[in-house]
Design an enzyme around this catalytic site. Structure first.
Site, PDB file in Angstrom:
ATOM      1  N   ASP A  10       0.835  -1.238   0.151  1.00  0.00           N
ATOM      2  CA  ASP A  10       0.021   0.105   0.081  1.00  0.00           C
ATOM      3  C   ASP A  10       0.718   1.346   0.102  1.00  0.00           C
ATOM      4  O   ASP A  10       0.533   2.259   0.699  1.00  0.00           O
ATOM      5  CB  ASP A  10      -0.875   0.160   1.291  1.00  0.00           C
ATOM      6  CG  ASP A  10      -1.875  -1.254   1.193  1.00  0.00           C
ATOM      7  OD1 ASP A  10      -2.009  -1.913   0.268  1.00  0.00           O
ATOM      8  OD2 ASP A  10      -3.010  -1.154   2.098  1.00  0.00           O
ATOM      9  N   LYS A 108      -6.783  -4.903  -3.009  1.00  0.00           N
ATOM     10  CA  LYS A 108      -7.445  -5.488  -1.724  1.00  0.00           C
ATOM     11  C   LYS A 108      -8.599  -4.614  -1.050  1.00  0.00           C
ATOM     12  O   LYS A 108      -8.329  -3.159  -1.507  1.00  0.00           O
ATOM     13  CB  LYS A 108      -6.449  -5.895  -0.533  1.00  0.00           C
ATOM     14  CG  LYS A 108      -5.843  -4.655   0.057  1.00  0.00           C
ATOM     15  CD  LYS A 108      -4.688  -4.982   0.725  1.00  0.00           C
ATOM     16  CE  LYS A 108      -3.978  -3.871   1.609  1.00  0.00           C
ATOM     17  NZ  LYS A 108      -5.195  -3.256   2.413  1.00  0.00           N
ATOM     18  N   CYS A 153      -2.295  -2.767   7.704  1.00  0.00           N
ATOM     19  CA  CYS A 153      -1.962  -3.593   6.596  1.00  0.00           C
ATOM     20  C   CYS A 153      -0.765  -4.403   6.706  1.00  0.00           C
ATOM     21  O   CYS A 153      -0.548  -5.706   6.327  1.00  0.00           O
ATOM     22  CB  CYS A 153      -1.902  -2.677   5.082  1.00  0.00           C
ATOM     23  SG  CYS A 153      -3.906  -2.130   5.108  1.00  0.00           S
TER      24      CYS A 153
HETATM   25  C1  VGL Z   1      -4.638   0.809   5.715  1.00  0.00           C
HETATM   26  C2  VGL Z   1      -6.185   2.121   6.966  1.00  0.00           C
HETATM   27  C3  VGL Z   1      -7.472   1.892   5.968  1.00  0.00           C
HETATM   28  C4  VGL Z   1      -3.481   0.543   5.422  1.00  0.00           C
HETATM   29  C5  VGL Z   1      -5.816   0.913   4.663  1.00  0.00           C
HETATM   30  O1  VGL Z   1      -2.903   0.113   4.238  1.00  0.00           O
HETATM   31  O2  VGL Z   1      -2.579   0.122   6.418  1.00  0.00           O
HETATM   32  N1  VGL Z   1      -5.096   1.620   6.504  1.00  0.00           N
HETATM   33  N2  VGL Z   1      -6.925   1.338   4.836  1.00  0.00           N
END
Ligand code: VGL
Ligand code: ZN
Length: 206
Positions: A10, A108, A153
């Site tokens: 991410d 995801k 994540c």
């Molecule tokens: C994430 C909060 C919401 C992450 C993703 O990538 O850790 N955190 N969506």
């Protein structure tokens, strides 16, 4: 030697400075990730990839604000600002991230009703992203994790990777956390360590 893979989790514009869900210090990890990529035989990346009506967005729950925690279909759900909406600039990989060695990208959080912190499974462990099978088919035994965010994540991915039987190492200086509540990142690191995750700094990698 068992094959080693790096999963870049991410590293998307919305989690970077100026983004919708900016993670403190996140800009500092990109050069670290770029530096370590050549040490791995296989590099993959994940993208948080939400539909606009996603359950994790506070705006989709009247009267709620980011940081609130609700229960949806029996799942605890932290509410966030709108972030990483599919095919928007905020959901794109960071421009400065070297992408040439990324063999495959896994998406995801695509189910509107269910969030997915882990790179492997949704939060209810109902559906896989394909990453686990992909790594096993590639002969990977050791998985290294870098990216965002440490306590969501990265931590959830580390837990699932152990569960799938991988040896798991988190490259700590290649990750940053949200720290919604002070102490969250430290607690996540201790939980990972207790579960059997190895934590290293990038300068220890060879
Ligand atoms: C994430 C909060 C919401 C992450 C993703 O990538 O850790 N955190 N969506
Ligand atoms: Zn998300």
């Amino acid at each position: 030697m068992p094959k080693r893979a790096l999963a870049i989790v991410d590293v998307q514009n919305d989690f970077l400075p100026g983004g919708a869900l900016a993670v403190p210090g996140s800009g500092e990890i990109i050069s670290v990730i770029n530096r370590v990529q050549p040490l791995f035989e296989l590099v993959v990346a994940t993208l948080d990839w939400h539909p606009r009506d996603h359950v994790s967005f506070a705006v989709n729950h009247p009267g709620r604000v980011p940081g609130d925690v609700i229960t949806v279909d029996g799942q605890s759900q932290v509410l966030w600002p709108v972030h990483c909406v599919q095919a928007t600039a905020g959901a794109a990989l960071a421009d400065e991230l070297a992408a040439g060695r990324i063999a495959r990208v896994f998406h995801k959080g695509t189910d509107p009703r269910l969030d997915s912190y882990s790179a492997f499974f949704d939060n209810a462990h109902r559906r896989g992203t394909g990453l686990g099978d992909y790594l096993k088919a590639a002969g990977v035994r050791e998985l290294f994790l870098a990216g965002l965010t440490t306590e969501y994540c990265v931590a959830h991915s580390a837990r699932d990777a152990l569960w799938l039987g991988f040896q798991v190492t988190v490259i700590q200086d290649a990750c940053r956390g949200i720290e919604l509540h002070s102490g969250d990142v430290a607690a996540a690191i201790e939980n990972m360590r207790a579960a059997g995750v190895r934590l290293v700094n990038s300068d220890e990698l060879t």
